[in-house]
Enzyme design. Sequence first.
Site, PDB file in Angstrom:
ATOM      1  N   LYS A  56       0.839  -1.211   0.000  1.00 24.86           N
ATOM      2  CA  LYS A  56       0.000   0.000   0.000  1.00 24.86           C
ATOM      3  C   LYS A  56       0.870   1.256   0.000  1.00 24.86           C
ATOM      4  O   LYS A  56       0.613   2.208  -0.737  1.00 24.86           O
ATOM      5  CB  LYS A  56      -0.955  -0.029   1.204  1.00 24.86           C
ATOM      6  CG  LYS A  56      -2.057  -1.074   1.054  1.00 24.86           C
ATOM      7  CD  LYS A  56      -2.865  -1.299   2.328  1.00 24.86           C
ATOM      8  CE  LYS A  56      -3.874  -2.434   2.098  1.00 24.86           C
ATOM      9  NZ  LYS A  56      -4.693  -2.736   3.291  1.00 24.86           N
ATOM     10  N   GLN A 100      -4.653  -1.425   9.458  1.00 25.72           N
ATOM     11  CA  GLN A 100      -4.664  -2.756   8.866  1.00 25.72           C
ATOM     12  C   GLN A 100      -5.311  -3.763   9.821  1.00 25.72           C
ATOM     13  O   GLN A 100      -4.999  -3.784  11.010  1.00 25.72           O
ATOM     14  CB  GLN A 100      -3.228  -3.184   8.520  1.00 25.72           C
ATOM     15  CG  GLN A 100      -3.126  -4.490   7.757  1.00 25.72           C
ATOM     16  CD  GLN A 100      -3.714  -4.435   6.352  1.00 25.72           C
ATOM     17  OE1 GLN A 100      -3.774  -3.372   5.732  1.00 25.72           O
ATOM     18  NE2 GLN A 100      -4.157  -5.555   5.860  1.00 25.72           N
ATOM     19  N   ASP A 123     -10.810   3.262   3.931  1.00 28.61           N
ATOM     20  CA  ASP A 123     -11.177   1.841   3.869  1.00 28.61           C
ATOM     21  C   ASP A 123     -12.694   1.656   3.719  1.00 28.61           C
ATOM     22  O   ASP A 123     -13.152   0.579   3.359  1.00 28.61           O
ATOM     23  CB  ASP A 123     -10.737   1.139   5.161  1.00 28.61           C
ATOM     24  CG  ASP A 123      -9.529   0.237   4.958  1.00 28.61           C
ATOM     25  OD1 ASP A 123      -9.329  -0.249   3.833  1.00 28.61           O
ATOM     26  OD2 ASP A 123      -8.797   0.004   5.936  1.00 28.61           O
TER      27      ASP A 123
END
Length: 294
Positions: A56, A100, A123
């Site tokens: 990422k 995460q 997200d």
Amino acid sequence: MTAHTAIRIDGNALAAKVRDRIAADVTALKSRGITPGLAVVLVGEDPASQVYVRNKVAACAKVGMHSVMHRLPVSTTEAELLALIDALNRDATIHGILVQLPVPKHINEKRVLEAVAAAKDVDGFHAENVGALMIGEPRFVSCTPAGCMEMLKDIGLIGEGADLRGKHAVVVGRSNIVGKPMAMLLLHANATVTICHSGTKDLAAQCHQADVLVAAVGRPRFITADMVKPGAVVIDVGINRLPESEGGKLVGDVDFDGVNQVAGYLTPVPGGVGPMTITMLLQNTLVAANLAAK
Ligand code: GUN
């Protein structure tokens, strides 16, 4: 006679195309004095998560975005993590925040996800953004389902006057991250949608109805050729590592070789949905930066 094989939907090629567009938009924003910034937070040492966060951060650099990685020890308390999120929420150089998953067991995942400012929730996991999707006013959509929709657009199934009216979409898996938002996006594209899960009776028959079949179960090669309608579009969200005794390679939730002989379109693993997920994260970060610029 040569055997039928499905048309492969190349996630790497599509991701590269979308990233070129994002990079151009980043350049334009920078000329106005705004550099889109993403903060990636990883708690603990989960090996798969370490690979994902590294990818990422690298993807941000490639499109000219700013990124910061916060790696915290597994002993980090929930209060310490919430304090970092609070600081990132206030940091004007950061437009997107990603924690995460999974977080260690002693940390309440829901509390953490709700602590991220909804306007920086790239997200799409915050209840406010999930709700916005539900009512058909999406802002940040979970990256994997958003990437799957880009793939359906790329093959002309949706967009430019096309939609999934009259088509049956079956989503196998009901997670908050993939299954549920995926079903909602397909519904908004006018598909008739079925969500299947571990409690579904006669899963094979349900899957066989599908014109669009999305597999997000997390079980290697779970979807077999007999479960797929000839000509169906099959999107494989799974990333499963086989045990060393079976070669240790990465496979999807779809039995690629078998389904390849039945499906009309099929996404490979690796090189399918995975690169699109990261690309949609960049896209969401760009949207967040544009929102902040207003
Ligand atoms: N873990 C597995 N998939 C994801 C994802 O899309 N976002 C985050 N933050 N964690 C994940």
